[in-house]
Structures are given as structure tokens and as C-alpha cells.
Scaffold this motif. Structure first.
Motif, PDB file in Angstrom:
ATOM      1  N   SER A   1       0.739  -1.249   0.112  1.00  0.00           N
ATOM      2  CA  SER A   1       0.048   0.059   0.125  1.00  0.00           C
ATOM      3  C   SER A   1       0.980   1.306   0.041  1.00  0.00           C
ATOM      4  O   SER A   1       0.993   1.802   1.014  1.00  0.00           O
ATOM      5  CB  SER A   1      -1.049   0.088   1.366  1.00  0.00           C
TER       6      SER A   1
ATOM      7  N   ALA B   1       2.346   4.603   0.086  1.00  0.00           N
ATOM      8  CA  ALA B   1       1.638   6.019   0.431  1.00  0.00           C
ATOM      9  C   ALA B   1       2.690   7.001   0.186  1.00  0.00           C
ATOM     10  O   ALA B   1       3.795   7.146   0.290  1.00  0.00           O
ATOM     11  CB  ALA B   1       1.468   6.076   2.345  1.00  0.00           C
TER      12      ALA B   1
ATOM     13  N   LYS C   1       0.609  12.224   2.014  1.00  0.00           N
ATOM     14  CA  LYS C   1      -0.422  11.462   2.686  1.00  0.00           C
ATOM     15  C   LYS C   1       0.288  11.008   4.057  1.00  0.00           C
ATOM     16  O   LYS C   1      -0.343  11.048   5.154  1.00  0.00           O
ATOM     17  CB  LYS C   1      -0.997  10.322   1.951  1.00  0.00           C
TER      18      LYS C   1
ATOM     19  N   ILE D   1      -1.101  11.786   7.976  1.00  0.00           N
ATOM     20  CA  ILE D   1      -1.645  10.843   8.784  1.00  0.00           C
ATOM     21  C   ILE D   1      -0.686  10.892  10.107  1.00  0.00           C
ATOM     22  O   ILE D   1      -1.524  11.197  11.143  1.00  0.00           O
ATOM     23  CB  ILE D   1      -1.267   9.343   8.229  1.00  0.00           C
TER      24      ILE D   1
ATOM     25  N   ALA E   1       2.709   5.343   8.738  1.00  0.00           N
ATOM     26  CA  ALA E   1       1.528   5.958   8.181  1.00  0.00           C
ATOM     27  C   ALA E   1       0.919   4.666   7.415  1.00  0.00           C
ATOM     28  O   ALA E   1      -0.642   4.586   7.574  1.00  0.00           O
ATOM     29  CB  ALA E   1       1.898   7.139   7.243  1.00  0.00           C
ATOM     30  N   LYS E   2       1.510   3.848   6.740  1.00  0.00           N
ATOM     31  CA  LYS E   2       0.964   3.108   5.859  1.00  0.00           C
ATOM     32  C   LYS E   2       0.376   1.699   6.778  1.00  0.00           C
ATOM     33  O   LYS E   2      -0.900   1.444   6.554  1.00  0.00           O
ATOM     34  CB  LYS E   2       2.275   2.022   5.281  1.00  0.00           C
TER      35      LYS E   2
ATOM     36  N   ASP F   1      -3.090   3.384   8.238  1.00  0.00           N
ATOM     37  CA  ASP F   1      -3.758   3.389   7.082  1.00  0.00           C
ATOM     38  C   ASP F   1      -4.584   2.091   7.073  1.00  0.00           C
ATOM     39  O   ASP F   1      -5.698   2.131   6.572  1.00  0.00           O
ATOM     40  CB  ASP F   1      -3.180   3.939   5.870  1.00  0.00           C
ATOM     41  N   LYS F   2      -3.861   1.148   7.093  1.00  0.00           N
ATOM     42  CA  LYS F   2      -4.215  -0.211   7.103  1.00  0.00           C
ATOM     43  C   LYS F   2      -4.962  -0.775   8.244  1.00  0.00           C
ATOM     44  O   LYS F   2      -5.536  -2.053   8.398  1.00  0.00           O
ATOM     45  CB  LYS F   2      -3.410  -1.142   6.593  1.00  0.00           C
TER      46      LYS F   2
END
Length: 709
Positions: A640, A642, A646, A650, A669-670, A673-674
């Protein structure tokens, strides 16, 4: 035959200090002309704390003890034509009994034998007050118990930021000049400004400590005086905290470097107090610290122009004092033997046990050993002529071993409380005591409970786990059943780690009063010997803590909760086990991972799979893994990508987002986000905090599931 050894499941637990084998170099200045400049090496230690006969573990290797340290220091000096030997405070205080029982005179004798050239004051030099400090340094009868007569230091002590109230002048001389190789070097001394908060009020009676602004003025003033005497090489021995992580040096010593003018003649600031590694340049000043307890020393290399006296190059190496293959210094052994002969009680059993005085499940419930330690803390003498405290609280993470079955010697007690923490007496209201108990029950990043049950003395309580944390304490009484009055003030003994808000016991920061006292191990030793008089040491569960409504599954035994911080090696081992990696046939390439280490297989697998890279050829397997380090590893499982923008957005959404290291922003952050990583209390990421085994397993499972999907 494969190089791999058979591994069990990921249950290894390495009981090691956080010291790391490190040789880091400071940045160089302008290049000198070979053959013209004078090469001088400043060999030093900090925070020795009288650990004359103490062996520490660095990774899985033995390190330290004064006989080993002395050999390293002597060999280091013998290598160089021009060198000076120094210490940077806390050489005494919070000491091993072989030194402390004689008011640290054995440590002073050792430093005299080693022919130290200069030393500075640390906060622990103030533990017993100004008169005791002066007796140790200048000689004379020690005022504590009046039993020890000090010979005095045969080298110079310096300090510039402690002022005697009676004279308005520095307590001792602020600086000293040493000449070596035809060049002059000035040493200015400082001690951390938080010293009054680290020792009892009696320890600092009669003196005041300069403010940060006054301290900078003092350094500038004495640096000018040194220049007026032809000294251009200036070293500040500042017993101030500092750490270097990922190439960035922070702490009080770094703040001092920033506050000094960029063109200040100060070349080096030696740090101390927080027992960490520092080796970096801040505002042109090289900042160095070499851990503690004699497990490492710093070698500061200076190239000095003999005409101008200026430093043209500066760098430092921090070397770990591993014991293997090193011969103990006979002169040091003789000093230790003399002390041990005087105190045979140190090598004789202090009692025996039947093997039931254990810390088992102390994170979740009352434990016999926890009760024993808390009882000892409650009885501690703070020199205030007060009766024993109303309560005592011990954090379970500070109980590091069990009492062995059979004979118990002092070394066994030292394994249980190895940190040399200072006990602190606080004044708390009954309501604050209740809040403290509520702060035992935290939450992991994945939302699961993170319990750190305090071991207690002087009170009892019932916790109903069917209720929310704010309502969980349903009964809170004194030992005799009298309810604790929410508005009444009580005295409570904790260690300095807890008093500073450690382990989330943050209500202790709001205590009405605070009195620093003795070392926890000294108190524990005295309590054991006074109470059991060499006989059977007994402790048991006494229903001080009653937990009810705890959810259980009657059909099966729940998995044990492991809330202790785990190491980088353990995290990688758990990851490799869960992913069932088994493709590597060559040993790991990291310099600090032996091919026959229990975790070598897992580290090799993780390296081959691209999960880990290490730092400077090392992996640091024994160091506790941080939340951001774990995120950086697990992010490689998640497809994913990022964007920088972004990811920054986050992370900025969290209160402590700015504390996330640059390398960890996108990976963290990844995972956020998940939904793999989540915040702790109050929308905090706490990126530098450790992970428990349970917490680690939970996020690894989530990351693996995200990969599979």
C-alpha cells in the motif's frame, strides 16, 4: 551440515543491559598538517557508581567490573604518547556494597591508584550533603556515622554551576588547566541542573544551582579566563544527559551546545547522568558519553596546533569493556579484596528460601516477592526521623529475577533489583492513590489490555474487572480494613523511575511533596538481613490484591500474558515463526550476531527476505525494539504505497507525531492507514516506546493477514 541450530518457538528472553557494542566517531574538523599538530587522547568514564566488583551483561557477553575497566584504561593510555584520564561525575553514590559500606572510599582509592587527572561532580556526589562531598574530595572524617576517614582525591575536581550560599562563589574550583605534549587543555565542570530534584533537600543544603541562562554565562566567562591564560582547547565536563540516536544528539548537553555561541572556544562537551551513548557534533561541539558502570569508556582524540593552541581535528570512540580474553588488573583486585575482607557479609548467605518467593505473574496479580520488596520499601529510612511510610508501591517491571531455592547471597538480591534506583517518598491524597491504581491498567496499540499490577504494602484493594477502569477499584483500605480517605494525605514510597511518571504512573508527578532517599537494593538488603537474620526468608500472598470478574474461558487455559518489552531478536524470531520462513542456508552477516546464537537463524531469514538491514553492519539483537522500528519492518508486508504528503498528514494527526523519526514516517503511516497500528491513550503514537510480546504478536498477525489479502 547446515550452519543453523535447532530453534525452539520464539520464547527466548535475553536478560541483558541496554548497552550496545558501539564504536561511533565524531565528525572531523579541518584537516591538520601531518607532523605539526600534537595528538592528545582524553580517556574517560562517567557514571561509574562505585561498581568495583559488578559484572554487567552487554548482549550475551560479560562486561565491566573495575579490574577489567582498569586494564582497558591502562592499555589505552599506554598506546598514546600524550593522554589524560578523567571521570565525569557519579563515580560514587548508588554504589555496589563493596564500595558503599565504606562511604565509597574504596572507589576513591581506586581512582587515586589509577592516577586520574581530573574529575567532575555528578548529582550523586551530593547524596549525603556538602560536608560529605568535601570530605570525599579533600579528605577528612565522613560525617555520615563518623566511621570513615577519607584520604581525599589526588586529582583535581571542577564545577562551575554550584554556588555556595555563604560565599556566593563556586563550591569548588570551576576549572583547571592541564598541560600535556606542550599544549594546554582547560576543563570546566558542570552538573545537571535537576540535581536538587534527584537528591534529598539535605543533600543540597547550603548551595544553589545556576539556571540554564546563568550556566551559559558561566561557561562563557570561564572560557574567556582560560583564553586569557593561553588556553584555546577547552573541554566541558558536564554531567548532563545526552543521547545520540540515528545520528542525532539530544539532551541537556546538546541544549548547552546550542546555547553557546557558534564560535565558542569550547571544543568538547562530555555528557553523563542518563547512562546512554552519545557521540555527535552539535553547534560545532563534540558531545560524548560512554554509558555507565564501567561497561564502556570514551577515547576522545584531539589534534591541537601547538602554535595557536586550537583544536584542528576532534573525534571520539566509545569502547565496550568486554571481559573475555582480558586479564584483570592486580592492583584493582587488591583494593576489592581489602574491602571484601573487611565485609565478609557480602559473600556469606543472607538467608535461605524454599523456592516459593517468586515474582510469578507479578504483572497481573499479587506476588510473594512483590510483597517482600514493597514491605522493605515501606520501612526505608529517609533520614527525616519519620515513622515508616503509609504505603509502598513497586512496579513489576523492576523485579527482574526470583529468589533462588536454598542459600541466598547478596548477588541474588542484586539480580532482583539491578538498576540502582533511588527510593522516593511522596505525599499523595487518597484520591491520588486510587488514580495510581487505575493507571495500572493500560491499553496496547491493538486495543488489548496492558496491565502492570503494582506490588503493594500498607493497603489492600479489590478490582472488579467487569467494570470500566474508572470504576474498577471497588474497595480500597488500609491493612486493618479502614477505608482510605480520598481527601486525606498519605506518605508513599516508590522508586525514582515511577516518581518520574514511568510505566504510565503519571499521577505521581502531581505529588504534593517529594523526598529522595536511599538506593532500593541497599534497603532490600538491610530489610532481609534485619528481618530474617540469616534464616528462612519468607513471603507469601496475603490477599492484598483481590481481582474479581476477570474474564476466563473455562473450556481452555488462556494464553499467558507477557507484558515485558521484547528485544529486536525476539520480534524478528516471532515474525519468522509466524511467516514460516525457511529458505536461508548461510549465516547472518551482522557483526554482532554470532552464527551459533539462538536467534541467528531467524535474523538470517528476515535479512534474506528483506525485512531487516541493521545499522553499520550490526543488528543490535538484544536491544528492546521500538514501536516505530517494528512498523518499519512490518510495513514491508503491506502493499500500500503511501505518498510523502499522505504519510505526513496521517502522522501529523497524532499529538506526538513530530517525535516520529523521519525514516519511520511512511512505514508507520502505511500501517495506521491499514488499521494494523493504532494509537495509545490520548491519540499518542509513542514511537520510541517498546513493545510487549503480546502486542508484537497481535500486530504481526494483522500485518500477515493484510499481506494475504
Amino acid at each position: 551440515m547446515s550452519w543453523k541450530k535447532v530453534l525452539g518457538k520464539s520464547t527466548i528472553r535475553v536478560a541483558a543491559a541496554t548497552l550496545l557494542l558501539t564504536q561511533l566517531f565524531g565528525a572531523a574538523g579541518s584537516v591538520s598538517a601531518a607532523g605539526k599538530d600534537v595528538e592528545v587522547h582524553l580517556i574517560g568514564i562517567n557514571d561509574f557508581h562505585g561498581q568495583l566488583d559488578t559484572t554487567s551483561m552487554v548482549g550475551d557477553k560479560k562486561a565491566g567490573s573495575a579490574p577489567i575497566l582498569a586494564t582497558y584504561l591502562k592499555e589505552a593510555q599506554a598506546k598514546y604518547e600524550h593522554s589524560l584520564l578523567f571521570h565525569n561525575g557519579d563515580s560514587v553514590g548508588a554504589s555496589a556494597p563493596v564500595s558503599s559500606l565504606d562511604r565509597d572510599e574504596p572507589t576513591m582509592e581506586w581512582m587515586n591508584m589509577m592516577e586520574f587527572d581530573v574529575g567532575s561532580l555528578g548529582n550523586h556526589e551530593f547524596d549525603q550533603g556538602i560536608a560529605a562531598l568535601k570530605a570525599q574530595i579533600f579528605g577528612g572524617l565522613d560525617p555520615k556515622e563518623g566511621k570513615v576517614t577519607h584520604a581525599g582525591a589526588k586529582f583535581d575536581y571542577v564545577n562551575a554551576n554550584v554556588i555556595e550560599n555563604a560565599t556566593g562563589k563556586p563550591l569548588i574550583k570551576p576549572y583547571v588547566i592541564k598541560e600535556v605534549g606542550g599544549v594546554k587543555i582547560g576543563f570546566i565542570g558542570l552538573v545537571t541542573k535537576s540535581t536538587p530534584n534527584k537528591v534529598s533537600p539535605a543533600g543540597t543544603a547550603g548551595v544553589r544551582f545556576l539556571s540554564a541562562e546563568e550556566e551559559v554565562e558561566a561557561v562563557n566567562k570561564y572560557a574567556k579566563e582560560l583564553q586569557g591564560q593561553g588556553v584555546e582547547t577547552i573541554i566541558v565536563l558536564a554531567h548532563d544527559p545526552a543521547s545520540t540516536k540515528e545520528g542525532v544528539t539530544t539532551g541537556e548537553a546538546a541544549d548547552l551546545a546550542k546555547a553557546l555561541p557558534a564560535d565558542s572556544p569550547v571544543d568538547v562537551i562530555v555528557a553523563g547522568d542518563n547512562h546512554a551513548l552519545a557521540n555527535g557534533v552539535v553547534n560545532g561541539k563534540l558531545i560524548v558519553q560512554a554509558y555507565s558502570y564501567g561497561t564502556a569508556f570514551e577515547d576522545i582524540k584531539l589534534m591541537i596546533d601547538p602554535v595557536t593552541g586550537d583544536v584542528t581535528e576532534k573525534s571520539a570512540t566509545v569502547t565496550t569493556t568486554f571481559q573475555e580474553g582480558v586479564k584483570e588488573d592486580p592492583e584493582t583486585l587488591a583494593i576489592i579484596k581489602k574491602s571484601l575482607d573487611k565485609h565478609p557479609e557480602l559473600t556469606k548467605p543472607v538467608g535461605t528460601t524454599d523456592g516459593t518467593v517468586l515474582r510469578t505473574d507479578a504483572y497481573n496479580n499479587e506476588a510473594p516477592l512483590g510483597n517482600l520488596i514493597a514491605d522493605a520499601m515501606r520501612q526505608a529510612d529517609f533520614g527525616d526521623k519519620a515513622s515508616k511510610a503509609d504505603f509502598a508501591f513497586m512496579n513489576p517491571g523492576g523485579i527482574r529475577a526470583d529468589l533462588p531455592k536454598g542459600d541466598v547471597i547478596f548477588a541474588d538480591l542484586a539480580k532482583i533489583q539491578p538498576f540502582g534506583n533511588t527510593l522516593v517518598k511522596l505525599e499523595l491524597t487518597g484520591e491520588q492513590v486510587k488514580t495510581l491504581l487505575q493507571q495500572q491498567w493500560g491499553t496496547n496499540a491493538d486495543g488489548t489490555p496492558n496491565t502492570k499490577t503494582l506490588q503493594i504494602a500498607g493497603l489492600k484493594y479489590t478490582a472488579d474487572f467487569s467494570k470500566p477502569v474508572a470504576e474498577r477499584v471497588t474497595a480500597l483500605t488500609l491493612e486493618d480494613g479502614t477505608p482510605v480517605d480520598p481527601k486525606k494525605s498519605y506518605t508513599a514510597v516508590v522508586n525514582n523511575f515511577m516518581a518520574a511518571g514511568g510505566d504510565n504512573y503519571k499521577v505521581l508527578l502531581d505529588a504534593k511533596s517529594s523526598l529522595a532517599g536511599p538506593i532500593d537494593l541497599d534497603v532490600f538488603y538491610k530489610y532481609i538481613t534485619d528481618t530474617f537474620k540469616g534464616g528462612d526468608i519468607q513471603a507469601k500472598k496475603e490477599a492484598r490484591i483481590t481481582n474479581i470478574g476477570v474474564a476466563t474461558e473455562p473450556a481452555e487455559t488462556p494464553a499467558p500474558v507477557n507484558n515485558e518489552p521484547i528485544s529486536r531478536a525476539e520480534f524478528v524470531t516471532t515474525l519468522v515463526d509466524m511467516l514460516k520462513l525457511n529458505a536461508v542456508s548461510t549465516a547472518p552477516e551482522f557483526k554482532d550476531v554470532a552464527a551459533n546464537a539462538a536467534y541467528a537463524d531467524a535474523i538470517a531469514e528476515a535479512s534474506k527476505a528483506g525485512f531487516i538491514q541493521g545499522y553499520g553492519g550490526n543488528f543490535y539483537p538484544e536491544r528492546d525494539i521500538t514501536r516505530e522500528e517494528a512498523a518499519t519492518i512490518l510495513a514491508k508486508l503491506v502493499n500500500s504505497p503511501a505518498s510523502e504528503a499522505k504519510a505526513a498528514t496521517i502522522i501529523a494527526g497524532f499529538e506526538d507525531g513530530k517525535s516520529v523519526s523521519a525514516y519511520a514516517v511512511k512505514p508507520l503511516a502505511k500501517l495506521i492507514d491499514k488499521g494494523i497500528f493504532s494509537a495509545t491513550d490520548k491519540k499518542m503514537l509513542e514511537p520510541k516506546q517498546g513493545l510487549s510480546m503480546n502486542d508484537a504478536k497481535a500486530i504481526i498477525e494483522k500485518a500477515a493477514a493484510a499481506k494475504a489479502s
